[in-house]
Design a protein around this motif. Structure first.
Motif, mmCIF file in Angstrom:
data_model
loop_
_atom_site.group_PDB
_atom_site.id
_atom_site.type_symbol
_atom_site.label_atom_id
_atom_site.label_comp_id
_atom_site.label_asym_id
_atom_site.label_seq_id
_atom_site.Cartn_x
_atom_site.Cartn_y
_atom_site.Cartn_z
ATOM 1 N N VAL A 1 21.206 -9.151 -23.171
ATOM 2 C CA VAL A 1 21.367 -9.742 -21.842
ATOM 3 C C VAL A 1 22.692 -9.285 -21.226
ATOM 4 O O VAL A 1 22.755 -8.900 -20.056
ATOM 5 N N ALA A 2 23.735 -9.281 -22.060
ATOM 6 C CA ALA A 2 25.046 -8.843 -21.562
ATOM 7 C C ALA A 2 24.973 -7.410 -21.059
ATOM 8 O O ALA A 2 25.505 -7.080 -19.994
ATOM 9 N N GLY B 1 24.701 -3.541 -16.637
ATOM 10 C CA GLY B 1 24.016 -2.304 -16.275
ATOM 11 C C GLY B 1 23.784 -1.483 -17.529
ATOM 12 O O GLY B 1 24.725 -0.874 -18.038
ATOM 13 N N VAL B 2 22.538 -1.486 -18.019
ATOM 14 C CA VAL B 2 22.291 -0.828 -19.294
ATOM 15 C C VAL B 2 22.639 0.648 -19.183
ATOM 16 O O VAL B 2 22.292 1.302 -18.211
ATOM 17 N N SER C 1 25.803 1.720 -19.283
ATOM 18 C CA SER C 1 27.217 1.838 -18.922
ATOM 19 C C SER C 1 28.081 1.078 -19.928
ATOM 20 O O SER C 1 27.875 -0.114 -20.159
ATOM 21 N N ILE C 2 29.038 1.766 -20.519
ATOM 22 C CA ILE C 2 29.890 1.108 -21.516
ATOM 23 C C ILE C 2 30.821 0.076 -20.879
ATOM 24 O O ILE C 2 30.874 -1.066 -21.333
ATOM 25 N N PRO C 3 31.532 0.437 -19.793
ATOM 26 C CA PRO C 3 32.336 -0.611 -19.142
ATOM 27 C C PRO C 3 31.458 -1.778 -18.701
ATOM 28 O O PRO C 3 31.868 -2.937 -18.774
ATOM 29 N N GLY C 4 30.234 -1.463 -18.276
ATOM 30 C CA GLY C 4 29.300 -2.523 -17.884
ATOM 31 C C GLY C 4 29.008 -3.449 -19.044
ATOM 32 O O GLY C 4 28.988 -4.677 -18.878
ATOM 33 N N ALA C 5 28.794 -2.881 -20.225
ATOM 34 C CA ALA C 5 28.483 -3.711 -21.387
ATOM 35 C C ALA C 5 29.653 -4.628 -21.713
ATOM 36 O O ALA C 5 29.482 -5.802 -22.033
ATOM 37 N N GLY D 1 22.161 -3.674 -12.885
ATOM 38 C CA GLY D 1 23.308 -4.434 -13.347
ATOM 39 C C GLY D 1 24.496 -4.257 -12.426
ATOM 40 O O GLY D 1 24.385 -3.745 -11.311
ATOM 41 N N LEU D 2 25.660 -4.702 -12.904
ATOM 42 C CA LEU D 2 26.833 -4.666 -12.044
ATOM 43 C C LEU D 2 27.426 -3.271 -11.940
ATOM 44 O O LEU D 2 27.829 -2.830 -10.879
ATOM 45 N N LEU D 3 27.476 -2.564 -13.066
ATOM 46 C CA LEU D 3 28.133 -1.258 -13.050
ATOM 47 C C LEU D 3 27.190 -0.118 -13.404
ATOM 48 O O LEU D 3 27.613 1.013 -13.575
#
Ligand code: ATP
Ligand code: MG
Lengths: 330, 298, 240
Positions: free
Chosen positions: B231-232, B237-238, B240-244, B288-290
């Motif tokens: 979920v996180a 934004g699946v 993207s590492i910063p997104g995770a 997602g966000l990023l």
């Protein structure tokens, strides 16, 4: 005159299931009866999930959630009035007046599940592939949480027990026949063809005027109806329902049957359901005697992964085999 | 409800979030490179926790060495899983890999039950780790601080690795276009293997932390962190590492605040809240966000 | 340098290439032309190892006089390592990587000290890339992306450079720049195999050419001869 093999196959299935139910109800012990009923319920589950997933290329993991909805509705509708004060002291009074015999209660349960599927469909059916799978998985967890918290009517995590043991091989066989018959009819109707078209190529299907959304919703709703029925049968077989039973593991078991049998093949789902239920039942005494819990699941999971690697379309693919269809396919 | 209470909740959320983030990074990296939702990723957390127990109790290694061994063990597990099951399926429809990962998850859990029994085990770090520190009105244990700082160090290292090193650039190139990456001479089998190894190693470290924080581990323990980290990853934004990382912290904070600030009767709805959020985000904010627009999800 | 011998290629269940024979000599520029779906990209992908022939051989001789090696069973990264670099159809720049990172990926198999110098020479060749070296490649225009893709292919120091429709979707002026650059690259000793829809330019640039029709070699010969062949003029050069 051309032989209509599928119709013969259906007739043979009805007759043999009737005879089989009669013989087994009168001769077998409770343990065997329970296994037979489980097998039948798994057939209903696998065939109906196959309708949802196999024919349209949707990928829903939500079957246990629909089972739970159907199971709880059926159980509450048939719950004996005299037991209510003991088991469900806080049961809302206005619900008391709804009391139904088993068969109509099952139908209401199935419709309840179908209605929930309708609502779910509106929200998640726009998602694709594995994202849809994940969303429906989330839906299983949400239903579990809701059941755990609605304790005035569900007794929360304790679950409902003391249900009447209505389910027997006649009921189960009847529903197996109905499920297989209806899914078969749908598969070989023009609607079924448009479903398979959606599965093969969404864009092309869209271009041909197949309405993606309503075709998929229909597949989800009909699948959920039978899942609800299976939930009712299941509850009244083991005479108890707990939120924890309707888990991802259960979803996984049904998925294994569908994938191994061949997503889209009704015969495949039926055979896979029979084989897997019996395999799991064979492992159960083994696990208990030798204290090797989990072996059954490991074997099933391993089998699934091997099928996905070596024969991703499953044993029968989307086809119905010749021994059911005859040589002339419609 | 005073500001001290809220500060305490925020700290708790950050600690939980840092563990979610570590697991979510692996989810996201693996998704980014092979478009696989690896459901078995959560079970690596469990393997990490049991590996920790084994290295501490039976081998008796000192703590930092334990962490290294756990990391390497889980790297190995990730590599084996990729090699024997996901690689043969490469190129199949995405759902195939997802179902297989579900199968592997069930397999790992049950192998755990078979060999270690389903009984939860106590998991204790040395006593000094349990010492409680106070910072104004906020209190936490040393272990919490260690968890948080380790997580941050690992995240920074990883971001640098992906940003600056040759391997990192190759990983990003492969994630973007596997065929062109091959035309440039990148051995994608190696890059994908490295991704699985790193992601799984981080999940293993999260398992070590999870055990240390909650004190008990069992073969099914990976289920919840696995799902939540997914979920996180979706929130961020699946791919993207910063997104995770961001998604992990957001989820950790949101979850703790949901329980801590709402009346207690709502707290048992915590998981429904988490997955409700998942579904809503998938529908309204599929990248997602990023996340970058890698493909359409809806 | 490269001899494609009688290869058959299948994609899924479709039999796409039938007994293709091609020969590329050292220092040549060879054009491969044909209609959409003729199998040009399939041929190039097979040479680069992304697809496997079901029949036939692909013999590669990096340096004249050496023994040929069969690359038809080698992995793409080994083929790149042997000196064959392909600039793919649609350019395939890594949109989220910076311009410089794209060039570094091109030099992935190298570990010598000259990489930085070669990046500078790409920047000299196409100054706009130097100006934008830290920008994401996805933000470049189509023409700039083509320059980047070409520069990236050169970073592996290829002996044989393969290009799949470099002119696709570009303005005539840019196409001319690119083709002039290809001419120059060739004069520095790099052999070139180019697939083009733009047959006029391709025949003008190349020494020899092959015409592909539905997966078979329909015609081949000196480019100047093909350019004056009435059949070619009608089908590919738009001459009535
Ligand atoms: N991924 C694929 N799977 C199956 N068949 C394919 C695939 N890609 C291409 N084909 C088929 O192979 C044939 C040749 O395609 P190819 O891309 O090599 O043509 P091309 O000459 O490069 O065409 P264009 O000028 O349009 O680029 C076509 O008939 C196409 O339908
Ligand atoms: Mg092409």
């Amino acid at each position: 005159m051309e032989m209509n093999r599928p119709r013969y196959s259906l007739a043979i299935m009805i007759i043999s299931l009737t005879v089989f139910s009669f013989l087994i109800e009168n001769m077998a012990n409770d343990y065997i009866l329970a296994i037979v009923c489980f097998t039948g319920i798994n057939i209903v589950l696998a065939v109906s999930l196959n309708l949802t997933n196999g024919f349209t290329g949707l990928f829903s993991l939500g079957h246990p959630a629909f089972m739970a909805v159907g199971g709880y509705i059926t159980a509450l509708l048939t719950f004996p009035a005299e037991k209510k004060p003991l088991f469900l002291p806080d049961f809302p009074q206005w619900l008391d007046s709804f009391h139904l015999p088993f068969f109509p209660a099952l139908l209401v349960g199935g419709c309840g599940a179908a209605f929930v599927a309708f609502l779910v469909g509106i929200s998640v059916l726009r998602l694709k592939g594995h994202y849809l799978a994940v969303a429906t998985m989330g839906f299983i967890i949400i239903i579990q949480v809701l059941l755990n918290n609605a304790d005035t009517i569900t007794r929360g995590p304790l679950g409902l027990n003391g249900l009447e043991d209505f389910t027997n091989t006649y009921w189960v066989s009847g529903w197996v026949i109905v499920t297989v018959y209806i899914c078969w009819k749908i598969k070989f109707s023009s609607l079924g063809r448009s479903m398979l078209a959606v599965r093969e190529d969404e864009m092309a299907a869209n271009a041909l005027g197949v309405n993606l959304f309503s075709t998929r919703s229909f597949a989800l709703i009909v699948g959920a109806f039978f899942a609800g029925i299976a939930g009712g049968l299941w509850g009244h077989l083991i005479t108890a329902l707990t939120p924890g039973s309707f888990s991802l593991l259960m979803s996984f078991n049904i998925i294994v049957m569908v994938v191994v049998g061949g997503t889209g093949s009704i015969t495949g789902s039926v055979l896979a359901a029979i084989i897997f239920t019996l395999t799991i039942e064979c492992f159960r005494p083994l696990e208990e005697n030798f204290g090797i819990y989990g072996v059954g699941e490991i074997v099933m999971a391993l089998f699934l992964v091997l099928v996905l690697i070596f024969k991703p379309s499953g044993i029968f693919g989307t086809e119905e085999p010749d021994f059911v269809m005859g040589k002339h396919k419609p | 409800m005073d500001s001290g209470y809220i500060a305490q909740q925020l700290v708790n959320g950050l600690i939980l979030g840092s563990m979610y983030a570590l697991v979510a990074i692996g989810f996201s990296m693996i998704y980014g490179i092979v478009r696989l939702i690896n459901f078995a990723h959560g079970d690596i957390v469990m393997i990490g926790a049991f590996a920790t127990l084994a290295f501490i109790e039976t081998v008796g290694l000192p703590f930092p060495l334990v962490a290294l061994c756990v990391f390497l063990t889980c790297c190995g597990v990730g590599i084996v899983i990729e090699r024997v099951s996901f690689r043969p399926m490469r190129g199949a429809p995405q759902v195939t890999g997802f179902i297989a990962s579900l199968g592997i998850s069930i397999m790992l859990q049950n192998i755990g039950i078979l060999t270690l029994s389903a009984q939860p085990r106590n998991f204790s770090f040395p006593g000094y780790m349990q010492t409680i520190l106070h910072l104004g009105s906020v209190s936490f244990r040393i272990i919490d601080l260690v968890i948080f700082l380790t997580a941050i160090v690992l995240m920074v290292t990883l971001v640098l690795l992906v940003k600056k090193t040759k391997l990192g650039i190759a990983m990003r190139a492969t994630a973007e276009n596997i065929d062109v990456a091959r035309l440039m001479g990148i051995n994608i089998n190696h890059t994908i293997m490295a991704t699985f190894a790193i992601g799984s190693g981080l999940a293993g470290i999260a398992g070590l932390m999870w055990g240390g924080k909650f004190g008990q581990i069992d073969p099914l323990m990976g289920y919840v962190p696995g799902l939540k980290s997914f979920v996180a990853a979706v929130i961020g934004g699946v791919g993207s590492i910063p997104g995770a990382i961001l998604g992990g912290f957001i989820l950790g904070l949101a979850e703790v605040l949901f329980v801590g600030l709402l009346p207690p009767i709502y707290s048992s709805y915590r998981d429904a809240f988490v997955f409700g959020t998942l579904i809503v985000i998938l529908i309204i904010l599929p990248n997602g966000l990023l996340g970058k627009d890698l493909e359409d999800r809806a | 340098m490269l001899t494609v011998e009688n290869i058959d290629v299948h994609r899924g269940k479709t039999h796409v290439l039938h007994q293709i024979d091609l020969h590329v000599g050292h220092g040549e520029i060879i054009a491969l032309i044909g209609a959409n779906g003729a199998g040009k990209t399939t041929t190039l992908k097979t040479i680069s190892g992304l697809l496997r022939p079901t029949k036939g051989k692909i013999l590669y001789t990096p340096e004249a006089g050496k023994a040929p090696i069969d690359i038809s069973t080698m992995a793409p990264e080994q083929i790149v390592g042997a000196g064959i670099s392909q600039c793919p159809e649609g350019r395939g720049v890594f949109a989220q990587l910076s311009v410089k990172e794209n060039l570094l990926v091109g030099a992935y198999l190298r570990s010598d000290k000259e990489i930085e110098k070669d990046i500078q020479s790409v920047y000299e060749m196409f100054p706009i890339l130097g100006e934008r070296s830290t920008q994401a490649a996805g933000k470049l225009s189509g023409g700039q992306q083509m320059m980047l893709a070409l520069g990236r292919s050169l970073m592996s120091q290829p002996k044989l450079l393969i290009l799949d429709e470099p002119s696709l979707g570009l303005a005539p002026l840019i196409i001319e720049t690119i083709f002039a650059m290809l001419q120059k690259i060739n004069s520095q000793g790099v052999t070139i195999l180019i697939v083009e829809q733009n047959a006029v330019m391709a025949l003008d640039l190349s020494h020899r050419a092959y015409v592909l029709e539905t997966g078979r070699v329909a015609l081949s010969g000196l480019s100047s001869d093909l350019a004056s062949n009435p059949q070619i003029q009608k089908s590919y050069l738009g001459v009535e």
